[in-house]
Design a protein around this motif. Structure first.
Motif, PDB file in Angstrom:
ATOM      1  N   ARG A   1       0.881  -1.291  -0.196  1.00 56.50           N
ATOM      2  CA  ARG A   1       0.096  -0.011   0.153  1.00 56.50           C
ATOM      3  C   ARG A   1       0.894   1.193  -0.061  1.00 56.50           C
ATOM      4  NH1 ARG A   1      -1.502   2.556   4.653  1.00 56.50           N
ATOM      5  NH2 ARG A   1      -1.167   0.684   5.781  1.00 56.50           N
TER       6      ARG A   1
ATOM      7  N   ALA B   1      -1.848   5.353   7.162  1.00 56.81           N
ATOM      8  CA  ALA B   1      -3.100   5.046   7.010  1.00 56.81           C
ATOM      9  C   ALA B   1      -4.019   6.266   6.328  1.00 56.81           C
ATOM     10  CB  ALA B   1      -3.824   4.484   7.943  1.00 56.81           C
ATOM     11  N   ARG B   2      -3.693   7.613   7.066  1.00 59.70           N
ATOM     12  CA  ARG B   2      -4.364   8.666   6.722  1.00 59.70           C
ATOM     13  C   ARG B   2      -3.964   9.174   5.284  1.00 59.70           C
ATOM     14  NH1 ARG B   2      -3.655  11.592  12.706  1.00 59.70           N
ATOM     15  NH2 ARG B   2      -5.206  10.608  13.877  1.00 59.70           N
TER      16      ARG B   2
ATOM     17  N   GLU C   1      -6.488   4.631   3.805  1.00 63.04           N
ATOM     18  CA  GLU C   1      -6.736   3.393   4.069  1.00 63.04           C
ATOM     19  C   GLU C   1      -6.971   3.298   5.646  1.00 63.04           C
ATOM     20  OE1 GLU C   1      -6.982   0.727   2.039  1.00 63.04           O
ATOM     21  OE2 GLU C   1      -6.618   1.620   0.058  1.00 63.04           O
TER      22      GLU C   1
ATOM     23  N   ALA D   1      -5.870   1.758   9.139  1.00 58.68           N
ATOM     24  CA  ALA D   1      -4.650   1.085   9.697  1.00 58.68           C
ATOM     25  C   ALA D   1      -5.037  -0.381  10.162  1.00 58.68           C
ATOM     26  CB  ALA D   1      -4.235   1.776  11.115  1.00 58.68           C
ATOM     27  N   CYS D   2      -4.269  -1.387  10.152  1.00 54.17           N
ATOM     28  CA  CYS D   2      -4.404  -2.650   9.975  1.00 54.17           C
ATOM     29  C   CYS D   2      -3.292  -3.206  10.868  1.00 54.17           C
ATOM     30  CB  CYS D   2      -4.804  -3.482   8.904  1.00 54.17           C
ATOM     31  SG  CYS D   2      -3.440  -3.298   7.690  1.00 54.17           S
TER      32      CYS D   2
ATOM     33  N   THR E   1      -0.533   4.804  11.975  1.00 56.64           N
ATOM     34  CA  THR E   1      -1.737   5.844  12.025  1.00 56.64           C
ATOM     35  C   THR E   1      -1.777   6.795  11.062  1.00 56.64           C
ATOM     36  OG1 THR E   1      -2.376   5.158  13.987  1.00 56.64           O
ATOM     37  CG2 THR E   1      -3.641   7.204  12.997  1.00 56.64           C
TER      38      THR E   1
END
Length: 252
Positions: free
Chosen positions: A16, A244-245, A249, A251-252, A241
């Motif tokens: 990603r 992801a922003r 996406e 966060a995982c 985090t």
């Protein structure tokens, strides 16, 4: 996928985002070897391999920030087929900042995020003179900053390898001070700092807001200049985090 300047710490088939990590003065790519375990599985982690150390020990250390950044950027371009985030600690923050500018202005490949740690903003950089200290004074400085590798300086053979690298990095930084790129960067910038890091704490972190042209945040952690060693898990949670922003996406 990568060239001479990059080491993939965890390959990901379809990442990603790629997180590119830039070490501190005297530091190595291996400093980040544990980071993949603390980040989501779709984040590919790369570290920049500085010359003069580890598997590039036979090569001369960099002396020019411009040439340094040119070389790293050229090797990084093939990896820009996916979103890039750049993290730099101490000296690495300056290198990452210049690489981010180069990617954006010369190649149209602006990173998704720039994460800087324990380093003054480009317009506040000053010569330190650390590269000109004698051995004892330089060792005292390194130990005072809590460098995790400072124990190696107790061994004469390792000291002979480490001190010339430190001096070369500090001299390059002194040559760079006053020439840093200070125009705003159209990339989200996050500045991290150790709350007990004398000279590189909260005011220096917030000064990065002056060159953040697409959003700014700062966060402190308990600890000194190398707060990111004992606070690794907390830092990586925060980085995950923010990545992801920046990539839209969860966060995982």
């Amino acid at each position: 996928m990568t060239g001479h300047w990059l080491r993939v710490l965890r390959p990901v088939a379809a990442p990603r985002v790629r997180l590119v990590c830039f070490p501190h003065a005297g530091g190595t790519a291996s400093f980040f070897r544990t980071w993949p375990d603390g980040l989501p599985g779709d984040v590919e982690v790369l570290a920049v391999r500085y010359p003069g150390r580890e598997d590039r020990i036979a090569e001369p250390c960099a002396t020019s920030m411009r040439e340094f950044v040119d070389a790293v950027t050229a090797d990084l371009l093939p990896s820009a087929d996916r979103p890039l985030a750049l993290f730099g600690h101490s000296m690495g923050a300056s290198v990452a900042h210049e690489v981010a500018h180069r990617l954006a202005s010369e190649h149209g490949r602006a990173p998704a995020a720039l994460l800087v740690s324990a380093r003054s903003a480009p317009h506040r950089l000053r010569r330190s003179g650390l590269g000109d200290l004698d051995d004892d004074a330089l060792i005292t400085h390194v130990r005072g900053r809590g460098a995790p590798s400072s124990a190696a300086l107790d061994h004469p053979e390792l000291r002979e390898l480490a001190l010339p690298v430190l001096r070369a990095d500090y001299r390059m930084l002194d040559a760079y001070a006053g020439t840093a790129t200070t125009r705003p960067l159209a990339v989200p910038v996050t500045a991290y700092y150790g709350e007990g890091d004398e000279g590189q704490s909260e005011p220096e972190a917030f000064a990065w807001s002056a060159v953040a042209g697409a959003g700014f945040a700062a966060r402190g952690f308990a600890g000194d200049h190398f707060y990111l060693v004992p606070r690794e898990a907390e830092l990586l949670d925060d980085i995950a985090t923010r990545l992801a922003r920046s990539t839209g996406e969860a966060a995982c």
